[in-house]
Design a protein around this motif. Sequence first.
Motif, PDB file in Angstrom:
ATOM      1  N   GLN A 280      32.338  57.032  23.847  1.00 41.69           N
ATOM      2  CA  GLN A 280      32.025  56.262  25.043  1.00 41.69           C
ATOM      3  C   GLN A 280      32.748  56.880  26.237  1.00 41.69           C
ATOM      4  O   GLN A 280      33.848  57.414  26.098  1.00 41.69           O
ATOM      5  N   PRO A 281      32.139  56.841  27.400  1.00 34.63           N
ATOM      6  CA  PRO A 281      32.807  57.402  28.585  1.00 34.63           C
ATOM      7  C   PRO A 281      34.081  56.624  28.912  1.00 34.63           C
ATOM      8  O   PRO A 281      34.137  55.397  28.740  1.00 34.63           O
ATOM      9  N   LEU A 282      35.075  57.345  29.363  1.00 34.46           N
ATOM     10  CA  LEU A 282      36.356  56.725  29.697  1.00 34.46           C
ATOM     11  C   LEU A 282      36.289  56.057  31.059  1.00 34.46           C
ATOM     12  O   LEU A 282      35.616  56.544  31.973  1.00 34.46           O
ATOM     13  N   SER A 283      37.001  54.965  31.186  1.00 34.87           N
ATOM     14  CA  SER A 283      37.092  54.303  32.477  1.00 34.87           C
ATOM     15  C   SER A 283      38.047  55.086  33.375  1.00 34.87           C
ATOM     16  O   SER A 283      38.797  55.952  32.918  1.00 34.87           O
ATOM     17  N   ARG A 284      38.032  54.765  34.640  1.00 32.43           N
ATOM     18  CA  ARG A 284      38.914  55.449  35.585  1.00 32.43           C
ATOM     19  C   ARG A 284      40.379  55.207  35.227  1.00 32.43           C
ATOM     20  O   ARG A 284      41.211  56.116  35.321  1.00 32.43           O
ATOM     21  N   GLY A 285      40.686  54.002  34.787  1.00 33.80           N
ATOM     22  CA  GLY A 285      42.064  53.682  34.403  1.00 33.80           C
ATOM     23  C   GLY A 285      42.518  54.482  33.192  1.00 33.80           C
ATOM     24  O   GLY A 285      43.659  54.956  33.137  1.00 33.80           O
ATOM     25  N   GLN A 286      41.621  54.664  32.196  1.00 36.17           N
ATOM     26  CA  GLN A 286      41.972  55.446  31.013  1.00 36.17           C
ATOM     27  C   GLN A 286      42.192  56.910  31.366  1.00 36.17           C
ATOM     28  O   GLN A 286      43.116  57.553  30.856  1.00 36.17           O
TER      29      GLN A 286
END
Length: 392
Positions: free
Chosen positions: A14-20
């Motif tokens: 899954q694509p990572l969030s900006r925070g991750q």
Amino acid sequence: MASVHPNGKSAFSQPLSRGQKLRLWFRKYFLEGQHLEDEAEKNLANLPENPTLHDLIFIKYRKFVAGLIPFLLIHTFWWSTAIRHNFFRWYPDYWHMPVTMVLGSFVGGMTSEGAGAVAFPVLTLVLHVAPPIARDFAIMIQSIGMTSALTCIVFMQVKIEHRAVLLGTSGAVPGFVLGVHFIDPLMTGPQKKMLFVAIWTAFAFALAILNSHKKRTTFKEIPEFCFWKGLVLFVTGLIGGIFDSFAGSGIDVSIFSVITLLFRVSEKTATPTTVVLKGINAVFGFYYRAVMMGDISEVAWKYFAVTIPVASFFAPLGAFIGSHFHRQVVAAFIYILELATLIGFLCNGPSWQLLVIGSAIIVFGYVFFHALSRAGGVLLQSIQRRGKQDVF
């Protein structure tokens, strides 16, 4: 939530969030971790569930104890002496030096450049203090700050290249004595400023060359050590000691450049090695100037007196924090510092002769460090053909 792997993808792609992404970036560059001596790594890995007081002090909490030792020791002596002789009366006139050395000591403990790399240009280019006074103050304050960082590194058992320290110092001691008696008197103040800026700008190029190889092979210590490698370290120390004699700094960047570019030692080992090296040689330089020559100016002594508390705190802090940083972060600090020094020199309106000579030194330095890096690549290939495995 899907678990995140170091390669930047989650367990289910899954694509990572900006925070991750931000957390991964921060962990990579600011929480890379320390490289310890083999025995320290072994002890840390085998820490018992119910540790003894010795285990707590020397293994589990060694990072915090390491910073407290020089801080408490130096502050105990400084406060008792400062109260007895009223050092506080000098702060209204010399407050700018402790403020300057907050950055200088922090950078000195964290990078391969000693605190003198900040003290000397600030004193000579910004405050227009005579280079001999700036040189003496740089050596004096590094005898406190860099030895505090040295204590922190040794107690934390961060990996260093012991032979580089020993042989570099063996060359730096006679180099300093030779330089302070015969070479330093031959140069004018503007020439010393020019040499400092040119040499350290060339070092910034060396660091850029080093960091241009993103995934290069490096070693924990100098591989296949032999006589000629020891001789190179001695001669490098000799040259670095001469640099110390007029600028109060130089042995650290000289040894760092050689062991990283030529011998391909990891910066995680090379940086604390140069901190230890600078601390030892700063003590010698201070002793030689104060005791054997005895002509340190009163201004330098006052600068030194008001700055000791700052240096004894921020240098170990820099060593502690820097030992966790990625090499690119440490390099960025040096690039910024050298750029500021170069701009400061140019703003002082140097003569065209100094500009030409300084530019020639920078060009020569770039060519020399590039050749050193190429020679290191040849040595590396030779080692790899013989199956050397102790690499990072």
